[in-house]
Every structure is written in structure tokens, then in C-alpha cells.
Design a protein around this motif. Structure first.
Motif, PDB file in Angstrom:
ATOM      1  N   ALA A  15      14.018  -8.272   8.421  1.00  0.00           N
ATOM      2  CA  ALA A  15      15.290  -7.622   8.122  1.00  0.00           C
ATOM      3  C   ALA A  15      16.396  -8.665   8.056  1.00  0.00           C
ATOM      4  CB  ALA A  15      15.609  -6.583   9.193  1.00  0.00           C
ATOM      5  N   SER A  16      17.419  -8.339   7.288  1.00  0.00           N
ATOM      6  CA  SER A  16      18.586  -9.204   7.178  1.00  0.00           C
ATOM      7  C   SER A  16      19.555  -8.888   8.311  1.00  0.00           C
ATOM      8  CB  SER A  16      19.281  -8.959   5.836  1.00  0.00           C
ATOM      9  OG  SER A  16      20.516  -9.631   5.790  1.00  0.00           O
ATOM     10  N   THR A  17      20.225  -9.912   8.810  1.00  0.00           N
ATOM     11  CA  THR A  17      21.267  -9.702   9.812  1.00  0.00           C
ATOM     12  C   THR A  17      22.634  -9.602   9.139  1.00  0.00           C
ATOM     13  OG1 THR A  17      21.452 -12.088  10.171  1.00  0.00           O
ATOM     14  CG2 THR A  17      19.992 -10.866  11.646  1.00  0.00           C
ATOM     15  N   ALA A  18      22.693  -9.824   7.809  1.00  0.00           N
ATOM     16  CA  ALA A  18      23.952  -9.785   7.075  1.00  0.00           C
ATOM     17  C   ALA A  18      24.177  -8.473   6.331  1.00  0.00           C
ATOM     18  CB  ALA A  18      24.011 -10.946   6.088  1.00  0.00           C
ATOM     19  N   CYS A  19      23.093  -7.750   6.036  1.00  0.00           N
ATOM     20  CA  CYS A  19      23.208  -6.492   5.293  1.00  0.00           C
ATOM     21  C   CYS A  19      22.016  -5.602   5.657  1.00  0.00           C
ATOM     22  CB  CYS A  19      23.264  -6.754   3.786  1.00  0.00           C
ATOM     23  SG  CYS A  19      21.755  -7.446   3.092  1.00  0.00           S
ATOM     24  N   PRO A  50      18.666  -3.067  14.150  1.00  0.00           N
ATOM     25  CA  PRO A  50      18.767  -1.631  13.872  1.00  0.00           C
ATOM     26  C   PRO A  50      18.858  -1.369  12.370  1.00  0.00           C
ATOM     27  CG  PRO A  50      20.832  -2.463  14.752  1.00  0.00           C
ATOM     28  CD  PRO A  50      19.841  -3.585  14.826  1.00  0.00           C
ATOM     29  N   VAL A  51      18.389  -0.213  11.943  1.00  0.00           N
ATOM     30  CA  VAL A  51      18.440   0.172  10.539  1.00  0.00           C
ATOM     31  C   VAL A  51      19.895   0.422  10.157  1.00  0.00           C
ATOM     32  CG1 VAL A  51      17.731   1.883   8.829  1.00  0.00           C
ATOM     33  CG2 VAL A  51      16.136   1.156  10.614  1.00  0.00           C
ATOM     34  N   VAL A  52      20.313  -0.200   9.039  1.00  0.00           N
ATOM     35  CA  VAL A  52      21.681  -0.067   8.553  1.00  0.00           C
ATOM     36  C   VAL A  52      21.633   0.450   7.119  1.00  0.00           C
ATOM     37  CG1 VAL A  52      23.801  -1.317   7.998  1.00  0.00           C
ATOM     38  CG2 VAL A  52      22.445  -1.993   9.982  1.00  0.00           C
ATOM     39  N   LYS A  53      22.394   1.489   6.828  1.00  0.00           N
ATOM     40  CA  LYS A  53      22.499   1.987   5.446  1.00  0.00           C
ATOM     41  C   LYS A  53      23.493   1.101   4.719  1.00  0.00           C
ATOM     42  CE  LYS A  53      20.263   6.014   5.877  1.00  0.00           C
ATOM     43  NZ  LYS A  53      19.254   6.566   5.080  1.00  0.00           N
ATOM     44  N   ASP A  54      23.033   0.440   3.667  1.00  0.00           N
ATOM     45  CA  ASP A  54      23.869  -0.493   2.918  1.00  0.00           C
ATOM     46  C   ASP A  54      23.530  -0.349   1.439  1.00  0.00           C
ATOM     47  OD1 ASP A  54      25.387  -2.571   1.961  1.00  0.00           O
ATOM     48  OD2 ASP A  54      24.207  -4.151   2.893  1.00  0.00           O
ATOM     49  N   PRO A  55      24.270   0.496   0.728  1.00  0.00           N
ATOM     50  CA  PRO A  55      23.938   0.725  -0.683  1.00  0.00           C
ATOM     51  C   PRO A  55      24.410  -0.394  -1.600  1.00  0.00           C
ATOM     52  CG  PRO A  55      25.854   1.986  -0.103  1.00  0.00           C
ATOM     53  CD  PRO A  55      25.404   1.282   1.155  1.00  0.00           C
ATOM     54  N   GLY A  56      24.263  -1.617  -1.171  1.00  0.00           N
ATOM     55  CA  GLY A  56      24.693  -2.761  -1.968  1.00  0.00           C
ATOM     56  C   GLY A  56      23.808  -2.977  -3.177  1.00  0.00           C
ATOM     57  N   SER A  57      24.194  -3.922  -4.010  1.00  0.00           N
ATOM     58  CA  SER A  57      23.450  -4.174  -5.240  1.00  0.00           C
ATOM     59  C   SER A  57      22.740  -5.524  -5.244  1.00  0.00           C
ATOM     60  CB  SER A  57      24.406  -4.101  -6.435  1.00  0.00           C
ATOM     61  OG  SER A  57      25.410  -5.092  -6.302  1.00  0.00           O
ATOM     62  N   GLY A  58      22.600  -6.160  -4.094  1.00  0.00           N
ATOM     63  CA  GLY A  58      21.936  -7.459  -4.039  1.00  0.00           C
ATOM     64  C   GLY A  58      20.424  -7.359  -4.142  1.00  0.00           C
ATOM     65  N   CYS A  76      10.731  -5.209  -1.205  1.00  0.00           N
ATOM     66  CA  CYS A  76      11.959  -4.690  -0.611  1.00  0.00           C
ATOM     67  C   CYS A  76      11.737  -3.230  -0.190  1.00  0.00           C
ATOM     68  CB  CYS A  76      13.101  -4.797  -1.611  1.00  0.00           C
ATOM     69  SG  CYS A  76      14.675  -4.227  -0.953  1.00  0.00           S
ATOM     70  N   THR A  77      11.920  -2.938   1.098  1.00  0.00           N
ATOM     71  CA  THR A  77      11.734  -1.581   1.613  1.00  0.00           C
ATOM     72  C   THR A  77      13.055  -0.894   1.928  1.00  0.00           C
ATOM     73  OG1 THR A  77      11.457  -2.420   3.866  1.00  0.00           O
ATOM     74  CG2 THR A  77       9.450  -2.096   2.548  1.00  0.00           C
ATOM     75  N   ALA A  78      14.162  -1.632   1.910  1.00  0.00           N
ATOM     76  CA  ALA A  78      15.499  -1.068   2.089  1.00  0.00           C
ATOM     77  C   ALA A  78      16.487  -1.960   1.346  1.00  0.00           C
ATOM     78  CB  ALA A  78      15.869  -0.980   3.564  1.00  0.00           C
ATOM     79  N   SER A  79      17.320  -1.345   0.509  1.00  0.00           N
ATOM     80  CA  SER A  79      18.293  -2.092  -0.283  1.00  0.00           C
ATOM     81  C   SER A  79      19.434  -2.615   0.571  1.00  0.00           C
ATOM     82  CB  SER A  79      18.877  -1.194  -1.378  1.00  0.00           C
ATOM     83  OG  SER A  79      17.877  -0.802  -2.267  1.00  0.00           O
ATOM     84  N   GLY A  80      20.076  -3.648   0.069  1.00  0.00           N
ATOM     85  CA  GLY A  80      21.229  -4.212   0.745  1.00  0.00           C
ATOM     86  C   GLY A  80      22.077  -5.015  -0.217  1.00  0.00           C
ATOM     87  N   ALA A  81      23.224  -5.457   0.251  1.00  0.00           N
ATOM     88  CA  ALA A  81      24.166  -6.182  -0.595  1.00  0.00           C
ATOM     89  C   ALA A  81      23.834  -7.664  -0.727  1.00  0.00           C
ATOM     90  CB  ALA A  81      25.578  -6.029  -0.038  1.00  0.00           C
ATOM     91  N   GLY A  82      23.029  -8.221   0.170  1.00  0.00           N
ATOM     92  CA  GLY A  82      22.728  -9.647   0.154  1.00  0.00           C
ATOM     93  C   GLY A  82      21.705 -10.031  -0.890  1.00  0.00           C
ATOM     94  N   GLU A  83      21.656 -11.333  -1.179  1.00  0.00           N
ATOM     95  CA  GLU A  83      20.683 -11.886  -2.112  1.00  0.00           C
ATOM     96  C   GLU A  83      19.593 -12.593  -1.322  1.00  0.00           C
ATOM     97  OE1 GLU A  83      20.759 -14.655  -6.071  1.00  0.00           O
ATOM     98  OE2 GLU A  83      21.966 -15.330  -4.379  1.00  0.00           O
ATOM     99  N   LEU A  84      18.321 -12.323  -1.661  1.00  0.00           N
ATOM    100  CA  LEU A  84      17.198 -12.975  -0.995  1.00  0.00           C
ATOM    101  C   LEU A  84      17.073 -14.412  -1.472  1.00  0.00           C
ATOM    102  CD1 LEU A  84      14.549 -10.125  -1.203  1.00  0.00           C
ATOM    103  CD2 LEU A  84      15.558 -11.048   0.887  1.00  0.00           C
ATOM    104  N   THR A  85      16.870 -15.336  -0.522  1.00  0.00           N
ATOM    105  CA  THR A  85      16.652 -16.735  -0.866  1.00  0.00           C
ATOM    106  C   THR A  85      15.469 -17.283  -0.077  1.00  0.00           C
ATOM    107  OG1 THR A  85      18.190 -17.532   0.816  1.00  0.00           O
ATOM    108  CG2 THR A  85      19.093 -17.175  -1.397  1.00  0.00           C
ATOM    109  N   CYS A  86      14.808 -18.265  -0.662  1.00  0.00           N
ATOM    110  CA  CYS A  86      13.704 -18.967  -0.014  1.00  0.00           C
ATOM    111  C   CYS A  86      14.022 -20.451  -0.092  1.00  0.00           C
ATOM    112  CB  CYS A  86      12.391 -18.654  -0.721  1.00  0.00           C
ATOM    113  SG  CYS A  86      10.975 -19.519  -0.024  1.00  0.00           S
TER     114      CYS A  86
END
Length: 103
Positions: A15-19, A50-58, A76-86
Motif C-alpha cells: 500500500a502507498s503511504t501517500a494516497c 488503513p484503507v483510504v478512499k482516494d478517487p485520484g487518477s494516478g 492495482c487493487t485500489a486506485s489512488g492519486a499517486g504514480e507508481l515508480t520502480c
């Protein structure tokens, strides 16, 4: 999960800690230690956030994301505003393989 001492394994939930982005590792390289991040913050085990609802477009739920080399794949199992990076490079949505032509 994302420290240099550990390697993501297939089935790991992160999970992301930013979104609100959450992912499942589908494929990961056995001999590398990729640094996964979303929204500029490291990905952590999903159970610790914790699960956060974040209807972002990232990120988009249901899409598979791959790194530049194609060795790391996330679902991706839950959308968020952040962009995934590796390792600092943006991950892209995996494209479908074309079907063979039937002549």
C-alpha cells in the motif's frame, strides 16, 4: 518490503503511504531489490496501512503495471492519486498481447 534488504515476492500486498493506492505483486525478479514507491513515498505492507478512499487518477484499479524491463508486474487493487515508480522510474500500464491473425 521496499527496503534494499528485502525483495517483493509474488502475492505480496503493498500500500502507498501517500494516497489510497494498493497493489498485489504478480511477478518480481528474484535477484534484484527494486525500490517501489507511489506518490513519491515508499510502498509498505498493506496490513500496516488503513484503507483510504482516494478517487485520484494516478493509478487505476484492475490495471497491471510493469517496470521498464518488464521483470516486475503489479496489479492495482485500489486506485489512488499517486504514480507508481520502480527505482525512481515511472511504471506503465501493461498492454494486452495481440491475438494471432487468423487467415
Amino acid at each position: 518490503m521496499t527496503t534494499s534488504a528485502t525483495t517483493p515476492r509474488p502475492g505480496d500486498q503493498l500500500a502507498s503511504t501517500a494516497c489510497g493506492t494498493r497493489v498485489v505483486v504478480i511477478r518480481a525478479p528474484a535477484d534484484a531489490h527494486p525500490q517501489l514507491a507511489c506518490g513519491g513515498e515508499p510502498m509498505v505492507p498493506a496490513a500496516s496501512v488503513p484503507v483510504v478512499k482516494d478517487p485520484g487518477s494516478g493509478t487505476t484499479i484492475g490495471k497491471r503495471y510493469v517496470d521498464a524491463t518488464g521483470t516486475l508486474e503489479l496489479l492495482c487493487t485500489a486506485s489512488g492519486a499517486g504514480e507508481l515508480t520502480c527505482d525512481g522510474a515511472p511504471m506503465t500500464i501493461k498492454t494486452a498481447k495481440p491475438l494471432p491473425a487468423s487467415d
